[in-house]
Design a protein around this motif. Structure first.
Motif, PDB file in Angstrom:
ATOM      1  N   PRO A  94       0.300 -25.225   1.623  1.00 40.09           N
ATOM      2  CA  PRO A  94       0.094 -23.780   1.664  1.00 40.09           C
ATOM      3  C   PRO A  94      -0.834 -23.321   0.544  1.00 40.09           C
ATOM      4  O   PRO A  94      -1.161 -24.069  -0.384  1.00 40.09           O
ATOM      5  N   TRP A  95      -1.232 -22.043   0.620  1.00 34.45           N
ATOM      6  CA  TRP A  95      -2.172 -21.477  -0.345  1.00 34.45           C
ATOM      7  C   TRP A  95      -1.726 -21.681  -1.783  1.00 34.45           C
ATOM      8  O   TRP A  95      -2.555 -21.866  -2.673  1.00 34.45           O
ATOM      9  N   ARG A  96      -0.428 -21.631  -2.049  1.00 32.29           N
ATOM     10  CA  ARG A  96       0.031 -21.707  -3.442  1.00 32.29           C
ATOM     11  C   ARG A  96      -0.364 -23.020  -4.112  1.00 32.29           C
ATOM     12  O   ARG A  96      -0.421 -23.087  -5.340  1.00 32.29           O
ATOM     13  N   PHE A  97      -0.644 -24.067  -3.338  1.00 26.74           N
ATOM     14  CA  PHE A  97      -1.090 -25.334  -3.916  1.00 26.74           C
ATOM     15  C   PHE A  97      -2.611 -25.448  -3.978  1.00 26.74           C
ATOM     16  O   PHE A  97      -3.132 -26.377  -4.583  1.00 26.74           O
ATOM     17  N   ASN A  98      -3.321 -24.522  -3.356  1.00 21.16           N
ATOM     18  CA  ASN A  98      -4.763 -24.689  -3.176  1.00 21.16           C
ATOM     19  C   ASN A  98      -5.629 -23.783  -4.037  1.00 21.16           C
ATOM     20  O   ASN A  98      -6.856 -23.842  -3.947  1.00 21.16           O
ATOM     21  N   ILE A  99      -5.004 -22.935  -4.843  1.00 20.28           N
ATOM     22  CA  ILE A  99      -5.754 -21.999  -5.693  1.00 20.28           C
ATOM     23  C   ILE A  99      -5.582 -22.391  -7.159  1.00 20.28           C
ATOM     24  O   ILE A  99      -4.466 -22.495  -7.660  1.00 20.28           O
ATOM     25  N   ASP A 100      -6.678 -22.622  -7.831  1.00 16.27           N
ATOM     26  CA  ASP A 100      -6.629 -22.948  -9.258  1.00 16.27           C
ATOM     27  C   ASP A 100      -6.222 -21.711 -10.059  1.00 16.27           C
ATOM     28  O   ASP A 100      -6.717 -20.603  -9.790  1.00 16.27           O
ATOM     29  N   PRO A 101      -5.350 -21.849 -11.053  1.00 14.50           N
ATOM     30  CA  PRO A 101      -4.879 -20.684 -11.811  1.00 14.50           C
ATOM     31  C   PRO A 101      -5.988 -19.883 -12.487  1.00 14.50           C
ATOM     32  O   PRO A 101      -6.000 -18.646 -12.406  1.00 14.50           O
ATOM     33  N   ALA A 102      -6.935 -20.550 -13.147  1.00 14.12           N
ATOM     34  CA  ALA A 102      -8.014 -19.822 -13.822  1.00 14.12           C
ATOM     35  C   ALA A 102      -8.904 -19.123 -12.805  1.00 14.12           C
ATOM     36  O   ALA A 102      -9.320 -17.974 -13.007  1.00 14.12           O
ATOM     37  N   ALA A 103      -9.184 -19.789 -11.692  1.00 14.48           N
ATOM     38  CA  ALA A 103      -9.980 -19.160 -10.648  1.00 14.48           C
ATOM     39  C   ALA A 103      -9.248 -17.963 -10.067  1.00 14.48           C
ATOM     40  O   ALA A 103      -9.852 -16.905  -9.801  1.00 14.48           O
ATOM     41  N   GLY A 104      -7.930 -18.094  -9.893  1.00 12.22           N
ATOM     42  CA  GLY A 104      -7.140 -16.983  -9.381  1.00 12.22           C
ATOM     43  C   GLY A 104      -7.163 -15.791 -10.315  1.00 12.22           C
ATOM     44  O   GLY A 104      -7.266 -14.630  -9.873  1.00 12.22           O
ATOM     45  N   ARG A 105      -7.088 -16.049 -11.615  1.00 15.08           N
ATOM     46  CA  ARG A 105      -7.138 -14.948 -12.589  1.00 15.08           C
ATOM     47  C   ARG A 105      -8.489 -14.266 -12.565  1.00 15.08           C
ATOM     48  O   ARG A 105      -8.575 -13.022 -12.642  1.00 15.08           O
ATOM     49  N   LEU A 106      -9.543 -15.045 -12.457  1.00 12.25           N
ATOM     50  CA  LEU A 106     -10.889 -14.474 -12.419  1.00 12.25           C
ATOM     51  C   LEU A 106     -11.053 -13.590 -11.182  1.00 12.25           C
ATOM     52  O   LEU A 106     -11.584 -12.473 -11.262  1.00 12.25           O
TER      53      LEU A 106
END
Length: 463
Positions: A51-63
């Motif tokens: 699912p999406w929760r495994f596919n988004i990098d934390p720093a990219a998500g914050r940006l």
């Protein structure tokens, strides 16, 4: 001044850039294609089983969140196309990254400015040199104190012959051979509908393609499917079933096992391809005859198309002038190889690792993402994100953060296969082919995107 050149604008390369920007470093991302996420686009029809929760990098998500982006539903299963449209493209378009990504720029070599691999005196005081070729064919040399190669392995499929070598006639039969994740219901439908297809490999990409072909056969009379593996049994790919922490991944093996039992798919075990014999005029004039060796003796299979899903390999040619410390079997960093050896590990049993395990004798140079796993097939996107977080922390001088490597992965069930391969039609959270999926034992090691979750059609493992 550029602090770090990042090769590849896929999920892991863009994550590295996001971490660099967050740390106050100046990254430059080089992408050979005209768009970011080029490899992911090639398997855009595949639904991940992560699912999406495994596919988004934390720093990219914050940006992205700081720019008003709405994060997808965490438990939703994206396709490769979703991953590009809803995550990678918006990330590349943020003001922080847009001016730091150079597309249409192919890296042809990495070296040290002014010295070759042999020269040691004063080497560490020289910047790394990255040679590139742009769309016009013009050559440009870039300098930076650090380089992260996140170019993946998608464009380097393993050969289908035995011993890690192309079988005699394999190159001549190239017109019959499709890649690991063909678009069975879209662009490639006519290639398979009403025809006989041989699928070679025992990873998740093979499984997903087999499931798609079986579904196509219900609508297109005359469609036949043969599945050839080198192992004596496909039980590892059938996997954990209902016990898998990612239900879609568990369903992948369960459905495949049922189709084989029902005769919808003809399984040929312990089959080693010895020779390809294409028709004189190619696919338009007749089938390709594939000569194999089995414990019972020679066997010949004549088919109209072949899906090569035997995994991927890293392209190390551009790194010939860089001092590398690679495991002789996996072609992964020597310190990382024991942690990811597909003979002992599956996607979910790989321990957390970071900059120290990824470092080479060439200071400032790293291989991250799918390519860091060499020929091992157990890569997950979440693993790649943690790799680049740790590497960038080290480049920024934060040794404590670089060494504090933490990662939670789902139990993998069918992630473990008899041979390393790229994950199939549902790439997922880590591997792919950066991916789908991929891919110890009887089959050639490989890798590619590995996904983790499918909706209507289960996908692959480790995306």
């Amino acid at each position: 001044m550029t602090d770090v050149v990042i090769i590849g604008a896929g999920p892991v390369g863009l994550a590295a850039a996001a971490h660099a920007v967050e740390r106050g470093l100046e990254p430059l991302v080089l992408e050979a294609d005209d768009e970011v996420g080029a490899a992911v686009r090639q398997w855009g029809q595949v639904r991940l089983f992560s699912p999406w929760r495994f596919n988004i990098d934390p720093a990219a998500g914050r940006l992205l969140t700081a720019r008003g982006w709405t994060e997808p539903e965490p438990d939703e299963l994206p396709t490769g196309a979703d991953l590009v449209a809803r995550y990678l493209s918006p990330l590349a378009e943020t003001p922080e990254l847009a001016g730091r990504i150079r597309t249409g720029t192919r890296v042809t070599a990495v070296s040290r400015a002014g010295v070759d691999k042999v020269r040691s005196i004063g080497r560490d005081r020289r910047p790394l040199l990255v040679r590139t070729v742009d769309r016009t064919g013009a050559v440009h040399d870039l300098m930076a104190p650090a380089v992260i190669d996140a170019s993946g392995t998608w464009g380097q499929p393993a050969p289908l012959g035995t011993g890690g070598l192309p079988a005699p006639g394999e190159r001549a039969a190239a017109g019959y051979v499709a890649g690991a994740l063909p678009d069975v219901f879209g662009a490639d439908r006519d290639r398979f509908a009403g025809r006989h297809t041989l699928v070679v490999g025992m990873g998740h990409s093979a499984a997903n393609t087999l499931l798609d072909l079986a579904e196509l056969a219900e609508a297109a009379p005359g469609t036949r499917i043969t599945w050839a593996i080198r192992a004596a049994s496909p039980r590892r790919l059938y996997g954990g079933g209902a016990a898998d922490a990612l239900p879609a991944r568990g369903e992948l093996g369960t459905r495949l096992q049922r189709l084989v039992a029902e005769g919808a798919i003809t399984l040929v075990t312990e089959f080693q391809i010895a020779r390809f014999e294409p028709a004189a005029g190619g696919p338009a004039t007749g089938p390709v005859r594939i000569h194999g060796i089995t414990p019972a003796g020679p066997r010949e299979i004549a088919v109209d198309a072949v899906v090569g899903a035997a995994g991927f390999r890293p392209d190390l040619r551009l790194l010939q002038e860089v001092r590398l410390d690679l495991d002789p079997a996996l072609e992964a960093p020597a310190a990382l190889a024991p942690l990811i050896d597909p003979n002992n590990h599956s996607c979910g049993t790989v321990p957390p690792h970071g900059e120290r395990q990824l470092a080479h004798p060439e200071p400032g140079f790293y291989v991250a993402g799918m390519k860091s796993y060499g020929r091992a097939p157990t890569f997950l996107l979440a693993t790649g994100y943690e790799q680049v977080r740790s590497i960038v922390a080290a480049l920024a001088g934060d040794r404590a953060a670089a060494d504090e490597v933490r990662l939670e992965l789902p139990e993998t069930g069918v992630c473990s296969t008899d041979a390393p391969e790229v994950s199939g039609r549902g790439l997922s959270t880590g591997v792919v082919h950066g991916y789908a999926g991929e891919e110890a034992g009887a089959e050639p090691a490989g890798q590619g995107p590995v996904a983790v979750a499918v909706a209507d059609r289960p996908s692959s493992c480790c995306g």
